[in-house]
Motif scaffolding. Structure first.
Motif, PDB file in Angstrom:
ATOM      1  N   MET A  46      -9.519 -13.386  10.940  1.00  0.00           N
ATOM      2  CA  MET A  46     -10.493 -12.890   9.878  1.00  0.00           C
ATOM      3  C   MET A  46      -9.436 -13.106   8.724  1.00  0.00           C
ATOM      4  SD  MET A  46     -13.647 -12.109   9.160  1.00  0.00           S
ATOM      5  CE  MET A  46     -14.451 -11.490   7.869  1.00  0.00           C
ATOM      6  N   ALA A  47      -7.925 -12.638   9.169  1.00  0.00           N
ATOM      7  CA  ALA A  47      -7.175 -11.961   7.765  1.00  0.00           C
ATOM      8  C   ALA A  47      -6.485 -13.751   7.883  1.00  0.00           C
ATOM      9  CB  ALA A  47      -5.785 -11.039   8.105  1.00  0.00           C
ATOM     10  N   ASN A  48      -6.693 -14.681   8.105  1.00  0.00           N
ATOM     11  CA  ASN A  48      -6.046 -16.507   7.983  1.00  0.00           C
ATOM     12  C   ASN A  48      -7.236 -16.664   6.620  1.00  0.00           C
ATOM     13  OD1 ASN A  48      -4.213 -15.494   9.760  1.00  0.00           O
ATOM     14  ND2 ASN A  48      -4.911 -16.560  11.443  1.00  0.00           N
ATOM     15  N   ARG A  49      -8.109 -16.722   7.016  1.00  0.00           N
ATOM     16  CA  ARG A  49      -8.540 -16.899   6.055  1.00  0.00           C
ATOM     17  C   ARG A  49      -8.994 -16.769   4.867  1.00  0.00           C
ATOM     18  NH1 ARG A  49     -14.998 -17.779   9.494  1.00  0.00           N
ATOM     19  NH2 ARG A  49     -14.162 -18.937  10.886  1.00  0.00           N
ATOM     20  N   LEU A  50      -8.609 -15.001   4.662  1.00  0.00           N
ATOM     21  CA  LEU A  50      -8.399 -14.412   3.461  1.00  0.00           C
ATOM     22  C   LEU A  50      -7.493 -15.214   2.316  1.00  0.00           C
ATOM     23  CD1 LEU A  50     -10.482 -11.299   4.347  1.00  0.00           C
ATOM     24  CD2 LEU A  50     -11.449 -13.014   2.981  1.00  0.00           C
ATOM     25  N   ILE A  51      -6.199 -14.683   2.725  1.00  0.00           N
ATOM     26  CA  ILE A  51      -5.392 -15.586   2.265  1.00  0.00           C
ATOM     27  C   ILE A  51      -5.488 -16.608   1.812  1.00  0.00           C
ATOM     28  CG2 ILE A  51      -2.934 -16.575   3.197  1.00  0.00           C
ATOM     29  CD1 ILE A  51      -2.700 -14.602   5.082  1.00  0.00           C
TER      30      ILE A  51
ATOM     31  N   VAL B 246      -7.514 -15.424  -1.455  1.00  0.00           N
ATOM     32  CA  VAL B 246      -6.686 -14.576  -2.212  1.00  0.00           C
ATOM     33  C   VAL B 246      -5.590 -14.929  -2.947  1.00  0.00           C
ATOM     34  CG1 VAL B 246      -5.199 -12.527  -2.308  1.00  0.00           C
ATOM     35  CG2 VAL B 246      -6.880 -12.164  -0.679  1.00  0.00           C
TER      36      VAL B 246
END
Length: 103
Positions: A1-6, A9
């Motif tokens: 999930m964090a890979n999609r938000l980077i 951002v």
């Protein structure tokens, strides 16, 4: 999930930086424009939607008329009172053309 938000951002940061740079450039342009406009208005040059208007200040009609009269010549006119060609031979006082017209 964090890979999609980077990437999201990073995109938001880039967009915010571009907006800030654009706003700074816009404010500088507006400031320079206002200062230039005020300096030009002090010199009687006004910018309007129709174009540019230039005002003439502190020049009387008499000054303009005297200036035009002193810089004119009448090539085919021969006066009985003074020599309009500027030669000193026809003039009794020997003054120049402009001096004779002043009176």
């Amino acid at each position: 999930m964090a890979n999609r938000l980077i990437p999201l951002v990073i995109l938001l940061i880039v967009v915010i930086v571009l907006v800030v740079i654009g706003f700074i450039a816009y404010s500088i342009i507006q400031e320079v424009s206002d200062k230039t406009k005020s300096k030009m208005e002090k010199r009687n040059v006004m910018f309007t939607k129709d174009g540019m208007k230039v005002g003439v200040r502190q020049v009387g009609e008499e000054d303009i008329l005297v200036n035009m009269w002193n810089h004119t010549s009448f090539p085919a006119y021969k006066s009985r009172l003074w020599d309009m060609t500027g030669s000193a031979s026809g003039s009794a006082s020997g003054e120049g053309r402009a001096e004779q017209r002043k009176g």
